[in-house]
Design an enzyme around this catalytic site. Structure first.
Site, PDB file in Angstrom:
ATOM      1  N   ARG A  18     -54.278  66.504  48.018  1.00 38.02           N
ATOM      2  CA  ARG A  18     -53.715  66.514  46.649  1.00 38.02           C
ATOM      3  C   ARG A  18     -54.680  65.833  45.661  1.00 38.02           C
ATOM      4  O   ARG A  18     -54.264  65.068  44.781  1.00 38.02           O
ATOM      5  CB  ARG A  18     -52.352  65.801  46.605  1.00 38.02           C
ATOM      6  CG  ARG A  18     -51.296  66.395  47.480  1.00 38.02           C
ATOM      7  CD  ARG A  18     -50.845  67.766  47.028  1.00 38.02           C
ATOM      8  NE  ARG A  18     -49.748  68.233  47.830  1.00 38.02           N
ATOM      9  CZ  ARG A  18     -49.876  68.883  49.000  1.00 38.02           C
ATOM     10  NH1 ARG A  18     -51.096  69.174  49.474  1.00 38.02           N
ATOM     11  NH2 ARG A  18     -48.817  69.258  49.681  1.00 38.02           N
TER      12      ARG A  18
ATOM     13  N   SER B 124     -42.687  67.534  45.002  1.00 38.65           N
ATOM     14  CA  SER B 124     -42.845  66.224  45.661  1.00 38.65           C
ATOM     15  C   SER B 124     -43.404  65.240  44.655  1.00 38.65           C
ATOM     16  O   SER B 124     -44.433  65.509  44.033  1.00 38.65           O
ATOM     17  CB  SER B 124     -43.822  66.329  46.830  1.00 38.65           C
ATOM     18  OG  SER B 124     -43.383  67.329  47.709  1.00 38.65           O
TER      19      SER B 124
ATOM     20  N   GLU C 141     -47.852  62.016  42.717  1.00 43.74           N
ATOM     21  CA  GLU C 141     -48.633  63.260  42.596  1.00 43.74           C
ATOM     22  C   GLU C 141     -48.790  63.684  41.138  1.00 43.74           C
ATOM     23  O   GLU C 141     -49.876  64.049  40.726  1.00 43.74           O
ATOM     24  CB  GLU C 141     -47.925  64.402  43.356  1.00 43.74           C
ATOM     25  CG  GLU C 141     -48.320  64.513  44.806  1.00 43.74           C
ATOM     26  CD  GLU C 141     -47.804  65.816  45.450  1.00 43.74           C
ATOM     27  OE1 GLU C 141     -47.539  66.800  44.737  1.00 43.74           O
ATOM     28  OE2 GLU C 141     -47.673  65.820  46.677  1.00 43.74           O
TER      29      GLU C 141
END
Ligand SMILES: Cc1cc2nc3c(=O)[nH]c(=O)nc-3n(C[C@H](O)[C@H](O)[C@H](O)COP(=O)(O)OP(=O)(O)OC[C@H]3O[C@@H](n4cnc5c(N)ncnc54)[C@H](O)[C@@H]3O)c2cc1C
Length: 346
Positions: free
Chosen positions: A164, A246, A342
């Site tokens: 990520r 998420s 994130e």
């Protein structure tokens, strides 16, 4: 060039947070970026690049000039005996692009179906799902430097992909690489889809689908349909309940740290990684701290998946950030682990 003033951003972020852009310009091609940069007033302003708004938390009206990427187009660039190389404009919807590749006979992106956002947003955090990451299928991208206006191309190594992560998430240069957060606008992305195609099925949910249907060797289209069904059942639809997927990355720890945590928390969900580290399920850690279903103001923790923060209606970005910080604090106090968000806070 049309400069839109005082633009509501609620339709442009999947959290559905209400805020306004002081000024917004729609970018349909690389020349539009040049026009903005050549303008004496606009060129000098700080800028924020907006894709599909599916990985951002907006904490107030956005003062930087918003460049909303709407660059279209998708094509087969080249077919070789070993791969299909396909390209899309950064403003193409990611999920529609995945569907187009499959319908056109270029399989390989099916595990990444149903990820919201744009093609241009996908390399920024090296999107990943169900055993495939963008970097596994990435060829190169074109971008424009927002200070100089120069166009440039990066290959996978230059993008510095990680879990990520990429150079587009860091403002200052990483060792041996670039730091391009807020400094470049991605215009086109190319993907290398290897031949012969092989299904990536090593995920429990996909194995369950194989068992349920009795299909041992699914086609790419079949995998795509399974992924759509699995994700549809698990994740809240942003059109119904605002969210950014998420909210935290799954943290990695050393085997020693993991053994220490297991001694205290024998049920902890953990996955040994090829590099010797151990990945922990952030959702499990948050759930273990009792956060599932809880709220701060109008921002809450999704009651079916603790990794997803949601807008229960009228949440502000500030409430989302306050909730995220409270979760980080309790996970740190209980497990000694720092959860990393994130989404990008704007
Ligand atoms: C329901 C849901 C499920 C999700 N599932 C997943 C998942 O499975 N895996 C996963 O990895 N992510 C997932 N996400 C997160 C998100 O969809 C991805 O990160 C997506 O790629 C973000 O793209 P975007 O166009 O919406 O980017 P935005 O949210 O618009 O922007 C995110 C960041 O990228 C920058 N950016 C966007 N476009 C460009 C561009 N053209 N040039 C330069 N910078 C740009 C922005 O400035 C910002 O910093 C999910 C989100 C939701 C809401």
């Amino acid at each position: 060039m049309l400069v839109e003033k005082n633009v509501p951003l609620q339709p442009y972020n999947t959290f559905g947070i209400m805020a306004r852009a002081h000024a917004l310009v729609r970018i349909a091609d690389a020349q539009d970026v040049q026009r903005v940069l050549a303008d004496p007033e606009l060129g000098a302003r700080p800028k924020f690049v907006l894709g599909g708004g599916s990985n951002i938390v907006i904490t107030g009206d956005v003062r930087p000039l918003v460049l909303k990427v709407e660059i279209r187009g998708r094509r087969l660039v080249e077919e070789t005996p070993r791969a299909w190389i396909v390209e899309a404009g950064a403003g193409e919807n990611w999920h529609d692009f995945v569907g187009w590749t499959l319908r056109s006979g270029y399989p390989g992106l099916e595990n990444l179906a149903m990820i919201p956002g744009t093609v241009g947003g996908s390399p920024v955090q090296n999107v990943g799902a169900y055993g495939v990451e963008m970097q596994d299928r990435f060829e190169s991208l074109d971008a424009v430097d927002l200070a100089s206006g120069k166009a440039f191309t990066l290959d996978a190594a230059q993008c510095g992909f990680g879990y990520r992560d990429s150079v587009f998430k860091h403002a200052s240069a990483q060792p041996g690489g670039y730091g391009l957060a807020g400094k470049a606008l991605i215009t086109h992305v190319r993907f290398r889809l290897p031949k012969p195609w092989r299904a990536v099925l090593g995920y429990l949910d996909l194995e369950k689908k194989q068992a349920e249907t009795g299909i041992r060797e699914p086609s790419a289209l079949q995998v795509y349909e399974w992924i759509c069904a699995i994700r549809g059942a698990k994740l809240p639809d942003p059109r119904v309940i605002g969210n950014a997927g998420s909210f935290f990355k799954n943290p990695t720890v050393t085997p020693e740290q993991c053994a220490d945590i297991i001694a205290r928390e024998p049920n902890i969900v953990h996955y040994p990684m090829p590099d010797g580290t151990v990945k922990l399920a952030a959702g499990w850690l948050i759930d273990a701290c009792g956060w599932k279903g809880k709220s701060v103001g109008h921002a809450g923790v999704y009651d079916r998946q603790a990794l997803v923060l949601v807008n229960r209606g009228g949440a502000t970005g500030g409430e989302v950030v306050t909730l995220a910080r409270a979760i980080q604090t309790s996970v740190y106090e209980r497990f000694g682990i720092r959860l990393e968000p994130e989404p990008v806070v704007v």
